[in-house]
Motif scaffolding. Structure first.
Motif, PDB file in Angstrom:
ATOM      1  N   ILE A 405      96.492 -10.730  95.685  1.00  0.00           N
ATOM      2  CA  ILE A 405      96.431  -9.585  96.608  1.00  0.00           C
ATOM      3  C   ILE A 405      95.565  -9.929  97.821  1.00  0.00           C
ATOM      4  O   ILE A 405      95.931  -9.627  98.969  1.00  0.00           O
ATOM      5  CB  ILE A 405      95.892  -8.337  95.886  1.00  0.00           C
ATOM      6  N   ILE A 406      94.416 -10.569  97.568  1.00  0.00           N
ATOM      7  CA  ILE A 406      93.553 -10.983  98.685  1.00  0.00           C
ATOM      8  C   ILE A 406      94.304 -11.947  99.599  1.00  0.00           C
ATOM      9  O   ILE A 406      94.223 -11.858 100.830  1.00  0.00           O
ATOM     10  CB  ILE A 406      92.265 -11.642  98.156  1.00  0.00           C
ATOM     11  N   ALA A 407      95.060 -12.880  98.996  1.00  0.00           N
ATOM     12  CA  ALA A 407      95.828 -13.841  99.792  1.00  0.00           C
ATOM     13  C   ALA A 407      96.849 -13.127 100.662  1.00  0.00           C
ATOM     14  O   ALA A 407      97.016 -13.458 101.848  1.00  0.00           O
ATOM     15  CB  ALA A 407      96.528 -14.841  98.874  1.00  0.00           C
ATOM     16  N   GLY A 408      97.542 -12.131 100.089  1.00  0.00           N
ATOM     17  CA  GLY A 408      98.537 -11.398 100.860  1.00  0.00           C
ATOM     18  C   GLY A 408      97.920 -10.625 102.016  1.00  0.00           C
ATOM     19  O   GLY A 408      98.448 -10.642 103.142  1.00  0.00           O
ATOM     20  N   ILE A 409      96.798  -9.961 101.760  1.00  0.00           N
ATOM     21  CA  ILE A 409      96.123  -9.201 102.821  1.00  0.00           C
ATOM     22  C   ILE A 409      95.624 -10.142 103.913  1.00  0.00           C
ATOM     23  O   ILE A 409      95.795  -9.878 105.114  1.00  0.00           O
ATOM     24  CB  ILE A 409      94.956  -8.385 102.233  1.00  0.00           C
ATOM     25  N   THR A 410      95.016 -11.264 103.507  1.00  0.00           N
ATOM     26  CA  THR A 410      94.476 -12.212 104.480  1.00  0.00           C
ATOM     27  C   THR A 410      95.586 -12.826 105.326  1.00  0.00           C
ATOM     28  O   THR A 410      95.452 -12.965 106.557  1.00  0.00           O
ATOM     29  CB  THR A 410      93.687 -13.323 103.764  1.00  0.00           C
ATOM     30  N   ALA A 411      96.684 -13.205 104.689  1.00  0.00           N
ATOM     31  CA  ALA A 411      97.803 -13.798 105.434  1.00  0.00           C
ATOM     32  C   ALA A 411      98.360 -12.827 106.466  1.00  0.00           C
ATOM     33  O   ALA A 411      98.787 -13.240 107.558  1.00  0.00           O
ATOM     34  CB  ALA A 411      98.909 -14.214 104.460  1.00  0.00           C
ATOM     35  N   SER A 412      98.313 -11.539 106.157  1.00  0.00           N
ATOM     36  CA  SER A 412      98.892 -10.539 107.058  1.00  0.00           C
ATOM     37  C   SER A 412      97.977 -10.170 108.217  1.00  0.00           C
ATOM     38  O   SER A 412      98.457  -9.907 109.337  1.00  0.00           O
ATOM     39  CB  SER A 412      99.242  -9.278 106.265  1.00  0.00           C
ATOM     40  N   TYR A 413      96.672 -10.179 107.986  1.00  0.00           N
ATOM     41  CA  TYR A 413      95.775  -9.589 108.985  1.00  0.00           C
ATOM     42  C   TYR A 413      94.629 -10.485 109.434  1.00  0.00           C
ATOM     43  O   TYR A 413      93.771 -10.042 110.203  1.00  0.00           O
ATOM     44  CB  TYR A 413      95.169  -8.287 108.429  1.00  0.00           C
ATOM     45  N   GLN A 414      94.573 -11.741 109.004  1.00  0.00           N
ATOM     46  CA  GLN A 414      93.400 -12.562 109.306  1.00  0.00           C
ATOM     47  C   GLN A 414      93.214 -12.821 110.799  1.00  0.00           C
ATOM     48  O   GLN A 414      92.108 -13.130 111.234  1.00  0.00           O
ATOM     49  CB  GLN A 414      93.492 -13.891 108.553  1.00  0.00           C
ATOM     50  N   ASN A 415      94.274 -12.692 111.589  1.00  0.00           N
ATOM     51  CA  ASN A 415      94.145 -12.934 113.026  1.00  0.00           C
ATOM     52  C   ASN A 415      93.777 -11.681 113.815  1.00  0.00           C
ATOM     53  O   ASN A 415      93.593 -11.744 115.037  1.00  0.00           O
ATOM     54  CB  ASN A 415      95.455 -13.511 113.576  1.00  0.00           C
ATOM     55  N   ASP A 416      93.671 -10.540 113.116  1.00  0.00           N
ATOM     56  CA  ASP A 416      93.348  -9.301 113.829  1.00  0.00           C
ATOM     57  C   ASP A 416      92.667  -8.312 112.893  1.00  0.00           C
ATOM     58  O   ASP A 416      93.129  -7.194 112.699  1.00  0.00           O
ATOM     59  CB  ASP A 416      94.627  -8.685 114.412  1.00  0.00           C
ATOM     60  N   TRP A 417      91.543  -8.739 112.332  1.00  0.00           N
ATOM     61  CA  TRP A 417      90.817  -7.850 111.421  1.00  0.00           C
ATOM     62  C   TRP A 417      90.287  -6.624 112.148  1.00  0.00           C
ATOM     63  O   TRP A 417      90.174  -5.547 111.550  1.00  0.00           O
ATOM     64  CB  TRP A 417      89.654  -8.594 110.766  1.00  0.00           C
ATOM     65  N   ALA A 418      89.932  -6.792 113.411  1.00  0.00           N
ATOM     66  CA  ALA A 418      89.327  -5.676 114.158  1.00  0.00           C
ATOM     67  C   ALA A 418      90.255  -4.467 114.202  1.00  0.00           C
ATOM     68  O   ALA A 418      89.790  -3.318 114.208  1.00  0.00           O
ATOM     69  CB  ALA A 418      88.982  -6.129 115.577  1.00  0.00           C
ATOM     70  N   SER A 419      91.552  -4.697 114.215  1.00  0.00           N
ATOM     71  CA  SER A 419      92.515  -3.595 114.270  1.00  0.00           C
ATOM     72  C   SER A 419      92.955  -3.129 112.889  1.00  0.00           C
ATOM     73  O   SER A 419      93.724  -2.171 112.763  1.00  0.00           O
ATOM     74  CB  SER A 419      93.752  -4.022 115.066  1.00  0.00           C
ATOM     75  N   HIS A 420      92.463  -3.810 111.858  1.00  0.00           N
ATOM     76  CA  HIS A 420      92.879  -3.468 110.495  1.00  0.00           C
ATOM     77  C   HIS A 420      91.658  -3.475 109.568  1.00  0.00           C
ATOM     78  O   HIS A 420      91.614  -4.208 108.571  1.00  0.00           O
ATOM     79  CB  HIS A 420      93.937  -4.460 109.988  1.00  0.00           C
TER      80      HIS A 420
END
Length: 592
Positions: A405-420
């Motif tokens: 689950i952590i891998a899926g979340i990171t893959a989806s949003y690691q380039n824009d954490w500020a907006s997510h």
């Protein structure tokens, strides 16, 4: 704990008589004798030291003032980003030292005594902390931290085995079980305390480059407090009665035992426990004489050789090699769940999950310590009801799911954490849940498994082999994690998730459930039928030789009435084997 085999009628008779004499058992028995209560606190202090040392460095790595002293270990002096490979060495070199300390701990404890071995290792630990503190001097930061952490690791690795061994041997049988639980909890308590101290000292001098050096020096130097208390307290502690008996100092052993129990030397309870200690010592001597007759002169050289020769003997039969695979494999998969990647690099992990503020990442790290401490409590209380196999499998599945689950979340949003930010916090919660699953399963249970699968005569060497696997894999995980987080990013969690799932499969296919099994039954499931039966016969010889049957007969106990009832009282942990079982299980349950 699984019951262990032996001369059941003697165990059951001795247990019944001792219970009638000693009264209350368990944690409440600690209050009946101040000396015993002090020993219990002493055991907790050793675990606290180990746990604190495990956790303190993760927060220090995140502090700006610490990074400013690390020279070329920082890849970018403007952003103060770590060089991943060198950061890995800073962390993992402690585990390399601990692995080395694990190798010499048995030798030191047998030659010098448990008491003096603890004092020597406390001194080693203190020297390591002092060396780390000298990193404040100009130009010596990285080398001082590296050297100091290796030396500290030597002390930690050896203390993590010798301290619980000493306390289990010196404590009365009715409180050994409580000591095991308290020791495990004290380790997680030490981790929790270290995380929150890091969080508090992070504010010394403010944030950024204004932060004072005290912010990282204080948590490192605070390691001296439990170490000094342990060393000073050890000066006033007696030698282990069992060590004294084993080294032919029997009159002194009897005096020490009577003083510890607050009873006269001719008291029935003292005579009974003393006979059990003598029987345990004689059993070990007979076992070693049968297996290694050429190493029985008790010289320093023979004792050193004995550890390595005995470990080598574990690989000579197919049945024993199966146990080697289970022990080393379980320790391999325990470390590759990624638990120490979290403990050592939690602030970095939380920063990579969108918690860029150092204070917030340290706060999230503090929660890791709390949830691990709480999650350990059910395992200590109910693992014997749950069973080892299902607990390990369910824990591994839970941890693997968290990783994915952590891998899926990171893959989806690691380039824009500020907006997510919500997704970032969801990943943080998954890290906390991962720690919960580890706390009730692979943390304590892996060490119980490694301790209980061996025949009594092979148990110290089998556990030493498992401990070596634990520390070496711990070292590798600490070394490679920074590079993995930098280069693989979300792939790191997929990697740990796959290996953790592999751990579940390993337990399912390779590990037979050991809950409630006697040694005879262990022999059957591992294919070494007859080993425990030979040990049982040796126990009968030993009991006759030390006069156990005569002692029980004199006190009016009918040994024959208890014949064959060993399995019925197994859950009560007969003291004759409990001494060995608890002494061997306690040190390893604390390792994470």
């Amino acid at each position: 704990m699984a019951p262990v085999g032996g001369s059941s009628e003697f165990e059951a008779a001795a247990l019944a008589r001792r219970k009638a004499l000693s009264g209350a058992s368990g944690p409440m028995a600690l209050l009946h004798n101040l000396r015993v209560f002090g020993i219990a606190c002493f055991a907790c202090l050793g675990g606290l030291l180990y746990g604190y040392n495990q956790g303190v460095f993760s927060g220090v790595l995140a502090m700006t003032s610490f990074k400013l002293h690390m020279g070329d270990y920082i890849a970018d002096q403007d952003t103060l980003d770590w060089n991943p490979s060198k950061q890995g060495w800073l962390v993992s070199i402690l585990e390399l030292g601990a692995w080395f300390g694990c190798l010499y701990s048995g030798f030191l404890a047998e030659i010098l005594s448990r008491k003096y071995a603890i004092l020597v290792n406390v001194s080693i630990f203190i020297v390591g902390v002092i060396v780390q503190a000298t990193a404040i001097a100009g130009g010596s930061g990285a080398s001082s931290i590296l050297g100091g952490r290796f030396i500290t690791g030597m002390g930690v690795g050896s203390l993590s085995m010798v301290v619980p061994m000493y306390n289990a041997e010196i404590a009365p049988p009715e409180v050994r079980g409580a000591l095991v639980g308290l020791q495990q909890l004290s380790i997680t308590l030490g981790i929790m305390i270290s995380f929150w101290i890091d969080y508090g000292t992070n504010f010394i001098g403010g944030h950024g480059r204004e932060q004072k050096d005290t912010a990282w020096l204080l948590p490192l130097c605070l390691q001296l407090v439990p170490a000094v208390l342990l060393g000073v307290g050890m000066i006033f502690m007696p030698f282990s009665p069992r060590w004294l008996v084993h080294h032919d100092r029997e009159p002194e052993a009897l005096r020490v035992l009577a003083r510890l129990r607050g009873l006269p030397q001719d008291h029935e309870l003292i005579e009974l426990e003393y006979a059990e200690i003598k029987a345990q010592s004689l059993f070990e001597k007979k076992s070693l004489q049968e297996n290694f007759p050429h190493l029985q002169d008790m010289s320093a050289g023979s004792i050193a050789k004995l550890q390595f020769v005995a470990i080598g003997s574990l690989f000579k039969t197919k049945a024993m090699f199966k146990r080697v695979i289970v022990a080393t494999g379980t320790m391999f998969f325990q470390q590759w769940t990624g638990i120490n990647a979290v403990l050592y690099y939690a602030p970095t992990i939380f920063k990579n999950l969108g918690q860029s503020d150092t204070s917030v990442s340290l706060l999230a790290t503090g929660v890791v310590g709390i949830v691990m401490f709480i999650a350990t409590i059910p395992a200590v209380m109910w693992v014997d009801s749950w069973g080892r196999k299902p607990t390990l499998i369910y824990g591994a599945i839970g941890m693997a799911l968290c990783h994915f689950i952590i891998a899926g979340i990171t893959a989806s949003y690691q380039n824009d954490w500020a907006s997510h930010t919500g997704a970032g916090w969801a990943a943080v919660v998954m890290v906390w849940l991962f720690v919960v699953h580890f706390g009730y399963s692979w943390g304590p249970c892996a060490w119980i498994v490694v301790a209980e699968i061996w025949p009594l005569s092979n148990r110290p060497y089998g556990i030493a082999l498992g401990a070596s696997s634990n520390w070496m894999n711990n070292f590798i995980v600490g070394q490679v994690t920074p590079d993995m987080l930098t280069r693989m990013t979300y792939g790191t969690y997929i990697f740990f998730g796959v290996l953790t799932a592999g751990g579940a499969a390993f337990i399912y296919f390779a590990f037979p459930e050991t809950k409630g099994l006697s040694l005879e039954e262990m022999d059957i499931i591992f294919g070494s039928v007859g080993v425990a039966e030979r040990e049982k016969e040796r126990w009968r010889e030993v009991h006759e030789e030390v006069g156990m049957s005569a002692l029980l007969a004199r006190t009016g106990v009918n040994v024959g009435a208890h014949r064959g009832s060993g399995d019925d009282v197994a859950d009560e942990k007969p003291a004759l084997h409990e001494t060995r079982e608890e002494r061997e299980i306690a040190p390893e349950e604390k390792a994470i």
